[in-house]
Design a protein around this motif. Structure first.
Motif, PDB file in Angstrom:
ATOM      1  N   UNK A   1      34.761  54.462  86.031  1.00  0.00           N
ATOM      2  CA  UNK A   1      35.541  55.291  87.014  1.00  0.00           C
ATOM      3  C   UNK A   1      36.512  55.792  85.883  1.00  0.00           C
ATOM      4  N   UNK A   2      37.280  56.698  86.328  1.00  0.00           N
ATOM      5  CA  UNK A   2      38.264  57.353  85.515  1.00  0.00           C
ATOM      6  C   UNK A   2      39.761  57.323  86.447  1.00  0.00           C
ATOM      7  N   UNK A   3      40.771  57.214  85.475  1.00  0.00           N
ATOM      8  CA  UNK A   3      42.260  57.219  86.226  1.00  0.00           C
ATOM      9  C   UNK A   3      42.248  58.264  87.327  1.00  0.00           C
ATOM     10  N   UNK A   4      42.756  57.820  88.417  1.00  0.00           N
ATOM     11  CA  UNK A   4      42.874  58.607  89.496  1.00  0.00           C
ATOM     12  C   UNK A   4      42.065  58.383  90.528  1.00  0.00           C
ATOM     13  N   UNK A   5      40.979  57.555  90.228  1.00  0.00           N
ATOM     14  CA  UNK A   5      39.828  57.327  91.324  1.00  0.00           C
ATOM     15  C   UNK A   5      40.537  56.065  91.948  1.00  0.00           C
TER      16      UNK A   5
ATOM     17  N   UNK B   1      43.087  51.185  79.235  1.00  0.00           N
ATOM     18  CA  UNK B   1      41.879  51.200  80.286  1.00  0.00           C
ATOM     19  C   UNK B   1      41.992  49.665  80.872  1.00  0.00           C
ATOM     20  N   UNK B   2      41.500  49.775  82.206  1.00  0.00           N
ATOM     21  CA  UNK B   2      41.268  48.517  82.839  1.00  0.00           C
ATOM     22  C   UNK B   2      39.807  48.090  82.930  1.00  0.00           C
ATOM     23  N   UNK B   3      39.341  46.842  82.711  1.00  0.00           N
ATOM     24  CA  UNK B   3      38.322  46.250  83.251  1.00  0.00           C
ATOM     25  C   UNK B   3      38.483  45.362  84.264  1.00  0.00           C
ATOM     26  N   UNK B   4      37.494  45.728  85.580  1.00  0.00           N
ATOM     27  CA  UNK B   4      37.589  45.058  86.513  1.00  0.00           C
ATOM     28  C   UNK B   4      36.318  44.038  86.429  1.00  0.00           C
ATOM     29  N   UNK B   5      36.487  42.708  86.010  1.00  0.00           N
ATOM     30  CA  UNK B   5      35.741  41.698  85.655  1.00  0.00           C
ATOM     31  C   UNK B   5      35.267  41.197  87.283  1.00  0.00           C
ATOM     32  N   UNK B   6      33.904  40.809  87.339  1.00  0.00           N
ATOM     33  CA  UNK B   6      33.306  40.385  88.714  1.00  0.00           C
ATOM     34  C   UNK B   6      32.263  39.457  88.325  1.00  0.00           C
ATOM     35  N   UNK B   7      32.493  38.155  88.677  1.00  0.00           N
ATOM     36  CA  UNK B   7      31.550  37.109  88.507  1.00  0.00           C
ATOM     37  C   UNK B   7      30.624  36.989  89.572  1.00  0.00           C
ATOM     38  N   UNK B   8      29.154  36.812  89.174  1.00  0.00           N
ATOM     39  CA  UNK B   8      28.176  36.875  90.235  1.00  0.00           C
ATOM     40  C   UNK B   8      27.708  35.462  90.458  1.00  0.00           C
TER      41      UNK B   8
ATOM     42  N   UNK C   1      31.939  44.139  85.845  1.00  0.00           N
ATOM     43  CA  UNK C   1      32.325  44.460  87.168  1.00  0.00           C
ATOM     44  C   UNK C   1      32.097  46.217  86.901  1.00  0.00           C
ATOM     45  N   UNK C   2      33.296  46.619  86.806  1.00  0.00           N
ATOM     46  CA  UNK C   2      33.591  48.123  86.588  1.00  0.00           C
ATOM     47  C   UNK C   2      34.566  48.190  85.825  1.00  0.00           C
ATOM     48  N   UNK C   3      34.938  49.708  85.149  1.00  0.00           N
ATOM     49  CA  UNK C   3      36.090  49.842  84.422  1.00  0.00           C
ATOM     50  C   UNK C   3      36.519  51.155  84.558  1.00  0.00           C
ATOM     51  N   UNK C   4      37.766  51.206  84.133  1.00  0.00           N
ATOM     52  CA  UNK C   4      38.704  52.555  84.522  1.00  0.00           C
ATOM     53  C   UNK C   4      39.121  52.913  83.174  1.00  0.00           C
ATOM     54  N   UNK C   5      38.847  54.197  82.618  1.00  0.00           N
ATOM     55  CA  UNK C   5      39.528  55.038  81.478  1.00  0.00           C
ATOM     56  C   UNK C   5      40.835  55.687  81.793  1.00  0.00           C
ATOM     57  N   UNK C   6      41.696  55.591  80.825  1.00  0.00           N
ATOM     58  CA  UNK C   6      42.700  56.225  81.129  1.00  0.00           C
ATOM     59  C   UNK C   6      42.648  57.816  80.631  1.00  0.00           C
TER      60      UNK C   6
END
Length: 265
Positions: free
Chosen positions: A88-92, A136-143, A162-167
């Motif tokens: 993802x990018x910032x603003x999403x 950035x943010x990483x959105x970690x997610x455990x299965x 999970x997913x990540x967001x770059x500034x």
């Protein structure tokens, strides 16, 4: 662990990813599983995602800071692969419906301009090979059910990617003190936590060098253009519908992300 079981558990994690349904901890079912076994399971899990159309576009380092280690009960770094479907990018706005039990962490992303092949890579080599860094943010997610993980579980689960967001703010690591630069994390307009680059293995560049050397011993290089997530500088942040997070790195800038929907767990 034999190849049949490695494939079985890798496939289980892939199906958990697709269905957004967590599975029992692997270590609970296989008490003798080793770290080496876990990385082979991760390789199978990632290969299933690649076969479904994604590409490997970078790497991530996990469990580098004390707050994250304390939460997970994992006291050594690990790594996972970043895939094209995670970006993802910032603003999403991130749709939580695609995740199971997400938690966010704020960190520094390195974007490379040159290949790096360990072993023997130093933090200075990392700085020289870096095009720019981003908050950035990483959105970690455990299965794995209820985050009941040990190191073997999170390694097998692609380091709980999970997913990540770059500034959008690019910084030159040759001009920015990434070791001493402070990081402030706000949740819904209120201070959540503060951190500093030195909390990540003494410096985010040290963490990236560790990964370059660890992967180099396995014959896996860093490639120009790849994104490397250097490890959390914040505590893990639970996120729900409507939340907004902002992390600000001193001398660099901010990354902002919003969340909507409801996660599976």
């Amino acid at each position: 662990m034999n190849d049949e079981k490695i494939q079985q558990y890798g496939d289980e994690l892939y199906e958990a990813f697709v269905s957004r349904r967590a599975i029992r901890p692997l270590l609970e079912r296989e008490p003798d599983i080793t770290i080496e076994d876990a990385y082979k399971i991760q390789e199978r899990f990632v290969a299933r995602r690649v076969a479904a159309g994604e590409r490997i576009i970078g790497k991530k380092i996990g469990a580098t800071s004390k707050p994250v280690q304390d939460f997970l009960g994992v006291y050594q770094p690990d790594f996972g692969m970043l895939l094209s479907g995670m970006v993802y990018t910032e603003g999403d706005t991130i749709d939580l419906g695609q995740l199971i039990q997400p938690k966010a962490e704020a960190e520094l992303a390195f974007v490379l301009k040159a290949d790096l092949q360990g072993p023997g890579i130093t933090a200075m080599d990392v700085i020289r090979a870096t095009d720019y860094v981003l908050p950035c943010f990483e959105i970690v997610d455990s299965r794995i059910t209820d985050w009941k993980i040990k190191i073997q579980d999170t390694v097998a689960d692609n380091a709980s990617c999970g997913v990540y967001v770059l500034g959008k703010t690019k910084g030159d690591p040759r001009k920015l003190d990434i070791t001493l630069a402070g990081m402030v994390l706000e949740k819904n307009g209120e201070l959540f936590s503060t951190g500093v680059g030195a909390a990540v293995q003494g410096s985010p560049a040290n963490a990236v060098a560790w990964l370059a050397n660890t992967l180099g011993e396995l014959g896996i290089p860093f490639k120009a253009g790849e994104v490397i997530l250097s490890g959390s500088q914040s505590a893990l942040v639970p996120v729900v519908d409507g939340d907004e997070l902002v992390c600000t790195v001193g001398g660099l800038g901010s990354c902002r992300v919003k969340f909507s929907g409801r996660s599976a767990a």
